[in-house]
Design a protein around this motif. Sequence first.
Motif, PDB file in Angstrom:
ATOM      1  N   GLY A  26     -29.263 -40.844 102.624  1.00 17.90           N
ATOM      2  CA  GLY A  26     -28.182 -40.128 101.946  1.00 17.90           C
ATOM      3  C   GLY A  26     -28.698 -38.947 101.151  1.00 17.90           C
ATOM      4  N   MET A  27     -29.895 -39.097 100.590  1.00 16.34           N
ATOM      5  CA  MET A  27     -30.471 -38.000  99.823  1.00 16.34           C
ATOM      6  C   MET A  27     -30.908 -36.856 100.715  1.00 16.34           C
ATOM      7  SD  MET A  27     -30.966 -36.539  97.065  1.00 16.34           S
ATOM      8  CE  MET A  27     -30.394 -37.736  95.914  1.00 16.34           C
ATOM      9  N   LEU A  28     -31.162 -37.136 101.986  1.00 15.96           N
ATOM     10  CA  LEU A  28     -31.530 -36.070 102.911  1.00 15.96           C
ATOM     11  C   LEU A  28     -30.418 -35.024 102.979  1.00 15.96           C
ATOM     12  CD1 LEU A  28     -33.801 -35.301 104.958  1.00 15.96           C
ATOM     13  CD2 LEU A  28     -32.398 -36.377 106.695  1.00 15.96           C
ATOM     14  N   GLY A  29     -29.187 -35.488 103.124  1.00 13.48           N
ATOM     15  CA  GLY A  29     -28.063 -34.555 103.207  1.00 13.48           C
ATOM     16  C   GLY A  29     -27.748 -33.869 101.900  1.00 13.48           C
ATOM     17  N   VAL A  30     -27.673 -34.644 100.831  1.00  9.69           N
ATOM     18  CA  VAL A  30     -27.336 -34.074  99.520  1.00  9.69           C
ATOM     19  C   VAL A  30     -28.402 -33.078  99.097  1.00  9.69           C
ATOM     20  CG1 VAL A  30     -27.014 -34.612  97.079  1.00  9.69           C
ATOM     21  CG2 VAL A  30     -25.991 -36.077  98.797  1.00  9.69           C
ATOM     22  N   ASN A  31     -29.669 -33.441  99.256  1.00  7.28           N
ATOM     23  CA  ASN A  31     -30.726 -32.567  98.790  1.00  7.28           C
ATOM     24  C   ASN A  31     -30.957 -31.383  99.715  1.00  7.28           C
ATOM     25  OD1 ASN A  31     -32.457 -32.464  96.421  1.00  7.28           O
ATOM     26  ND2 ASN A  31     -34.060 -32.226  97.940  1.00  7.28           N
ATOM     27  N   ALA A  32     -30.540 -31.476 100.971  1.00  5.36           N
ATOM     28  CA  ALA A  32     -30.656 -30.319 101.867  1.00  5.36           C
ATOM     29  C   ALA A  32     -29.817 -29.167 101.321  1.00  5.36           C
ATOM     30  CB  ALA A  32     -30.214 -30.688 103.277  1.00  5.36           C
ATOM     31  N   VAL A  33     -28.599 -29.463 100.896  1.00  7.53           N
ATOM     32  CA  VAL A  33     -27.740 -28.432 100.305  1.00  7.53           C
ATOM     33  C   VAL A  33     -28.346 -27.940  98.996  1.00  7.53           C
ATOM     34  CG1 VAL A  33     -25.448 -27.950  99.374  1.00  7.53           C
ATOM     35  CG2 VAL A  33     -25.684 -29.360 101.420  1.00  7.53           C
ATOM     36  N   ILE A 172     -37.905 -29.626 105.164  1.00  4.76           N
ATOM     37  CA  ILE A 172     -37.125 -29.178 106.321  1.00  4.76           C
ATOM     38  C   ILE A 172     -36.398 -27.873 106.010  1.00  4.76           C
ATOM     39  CG2 ILE A 172     -35.123 -29.702 107.774  1.00  4.76           C
ATOM     40  CD1 ILE A 172     -36.026 -32.672 107.629  1.00  4.76           C
ATOM     41  N   ILE A 173     -35.712 -27.830 104.885  1.00  3.07           N
ATOM     42  CA  ILE A 173     -34.952 -26.627 104.536  1.00  3.07           C
ATOM     43  C   ILE A 173     -35.866 -25.431 104.346  1.00  3.07           C
ATOM     44  CG2 ILE A 173     -33.542 -25.559 102.715  1.00  3.07           C
ATOM     45  CD1 ILE A 173     -32.029 -27.384 104.727  1.00  3.07           C
ATOM     46  N   ASN A 174     -36.951 -25.613 103.618  1.00  5.01           N
ATOM     47  CA  ASN A 174     -37.838 -24.482 103.370  1.00  5.01           C
ATOM     48  C   ASN A 174     -38.600 -24.055 104.608  1.00  5.01           C
ATOM     49  OD1 ASN A 174     -37.370 -23.810 100.571  1.00  5.01           O
ATOM     50  ND2 ASN A 174     -38.177 -25.833 100.128  1.00  5.01           N
ATOM     51  N   SER A 175     -38.674 -24.890 105.615  1.00  6.35           N
ATOM     52  CA  SER A 175     -39.308 -24.513 106.887  1.00  6.35           C
ATOM     53  C   SER A 175     -38.301 -23.894 107.848  1.00  6.35           C
ATOM     54  CB  SER A 175     -39.933 -25.735 107.554  1.00  6.35           C
ATOM     55  OG  SER A 175     -40.898 -26.311 106.735  1.00  6.35           O
ATOM     56  N   VAL A 176     -37.158 -24.518 107.983  1.00  4.89           N
ATOM     57  CA  VAL A 176     -36.172 -24.113 108.981  1.00  4.89           C
ATOM     58  C   VAL A 176     -35.301 -22.952 108.505  1.00  4.89           C
ATOM     59  CG1 VAL A 176     -34.154 -24.927 110.275  1.00  4.89           C
ATOM     60  CG2 VAL A 176     -36.140 -26.397 110.027  1.00  4.89           C
ATOM     61  N   VAL A 178     -35.886 -20.307 106.674  1.00  2.31           N
ATOM     62  CA  VAL A 178     -36.475 -18.979 106.839  1.00  2.31           C
ATOM     63  C   VAL A 178     -36.387 -18.539 108.295  1.00  2.31           C
ATOM     64  CG1 VAL A 178     -38.611 -17.639 106.672  1.00  2.31           C
ATOM     65  CG2 VAL A 178     -37.981 -19.219 104.847  1.00  2.31           C
ATOM     66  N   VAL A 179     -36.605 -19.454 109.222  1.00  4.82           N
ATOM     67  CA  VAL A 179     -36.464 -19.133 110.647  1.00  4.82           C
ATOM     68  C   VAL A 179     -35.026 -18.725 110.943  1.00  4.82           C
ATOM     69  CG1 VAL A 179     -36.608 -20.078 112.989  1.00  4.82           C
ATOM     70  CG2 VAL A 179     -38.366 -20.641 111.303  1.00  4.82           C
ATOM     71  N   MET A 180     -34.071 -19.458 110.360  1.00  2.96           N
ATOM     72  CA  MET A 180     -32.662 -19.119 110.565  1.00  2.96           C
ATOM     73  C   MET A 180     -32.332 -17.756 109.966  1.00  2.96           C
ATOM     74  SD  MET A 180     -30.876 -22.830 109.927  1.00  2.96           S
ATOM     75  CE  MET A 180     -29.258 -22.133 109.768  1.00  2.96           C
ATOM     76  N   LEU A 181     -32.873 -17.465 108.793  1.00  5.18           N
ATOM     77  CA  LEU A 181     -32.621 -16.165 108.172  1.00  5.18           C
ATOM     78  C   LEU A 181     -33.129 -15.027 109.052  1.00  5.18           C
ATOM     79  CD1 LEU A 181     -33.454 -16.751 104.403  1.00  5.18           C
ATOM     80  CD2 LEU A 181     -31.229 -16.299 105.397  1.00  5.18           C
ATOM     81  N   THR A 182     -34.316 -15.190 109.587  1.00  9.13           N
ATOM     82  CA  THR A 182     -34.847 -14.127 110.443  1.00  9.13           C
ATOM     83  C   THR A 182     -34.076 -14.007 111.745  1.00  9.13           C
ATOM     84  OG1 THR A 182     -36.528 -15.623 111.329  1.00  9.13           O
ATOM     85  CG2 THR A 182     -37.179 -14.244 109.474  1.00  9.13           C
ATOM     86  N   ALA A 183     -33.514 -15.093 112.242  1.00 11.00           N
ATOM     87  CA  ALA A 183     -32.739 -15.048 113.483  1.00 11.00           C
ATOM     88  C   ALA A 183     -31.378 -14.387 113.287  1.00 11.00           C
ATOM     89  CB  ALA A 183     -32.553 -16.455 114.036  1.00 11.00           C
ATOM     90  N   PHE A 184     -30.813 -14.528 112.088  1.00 17.83           N
ATOM     91  CA  PHE A 184     -29.451 -14.037 111.857  1.00 17.83           C
ATOM     92  C   PHE A 184     -29.381 -12.762 111.020  1.00 17.83           C
ATOM     93  CE2 PHE A 184     -28.669 -18.607 112.672  1.00 17.83           C
ATOM     94  CZ  PHE A 184     -27.852 -18.452 113.779  1.00 17.83           C
TER      95      PHE A 184
END
Length: 193
Positions: A26-33, A172-176, A178-184
């Motif tokens: 549950g913390m995976l989802g809450v903390n991802a945001v 996960i967020i800090n890795s993924v 940045v990749v999403m930011l560069t893609a969009f």
Amino acid sequence: MQGLATKHNDPNARLGWGERLGYGSGMLGVNAVNAVIGSFLTIYFTNTALLDAGIIATIIAVSKVFDGISDLIMGNIVDRTKSKFGKARVWLMRMCIPFAITTVLLFTVPSNWPEMAKYVYVFIFYNLVNTVCFTSMAVPYYSMISLMTKNAYERGMLGNVQQIFQTLANVIINSVFVVMLTAFTDNTENIYT
């Protein structure tokens, strides 16, 4: 006997790994945001919404006072909650959609508004996200440990499992992200400046 939030309703029972991992995930989802907000919100405000970093920092600092007060209020609300879903779980279900909507709105500062209106918008939505929605999910979530078991070992284990998932969400967020930011985006040179 107090009804616990586990299938066996035994205050000293050992929890299975399914319950431990279920709670921790549950913390995976809450903390991802929360990781997106913590890592990239100021960058968005300064580089995209073109707001002053000093004013944004002041808004965040003042809002932390409200956040501390709201933690106490939400703890009291959880203690008084009576629901067929338990004291805490019902708040997770009630607040997940408002949390998602207000977070998206926090990242959509209207570009054509006057500068002062933008700061008011940021103040309102930052507090809705953190002081209201995140608090209304985090306080009940953390209180579930004491509602699931009275066993001190199991409470410690639940806390450890939750911390592992919280750290995993940040990685996960800090890795993924940045990749999403560069893609969009067309301009990647100012992502971290």
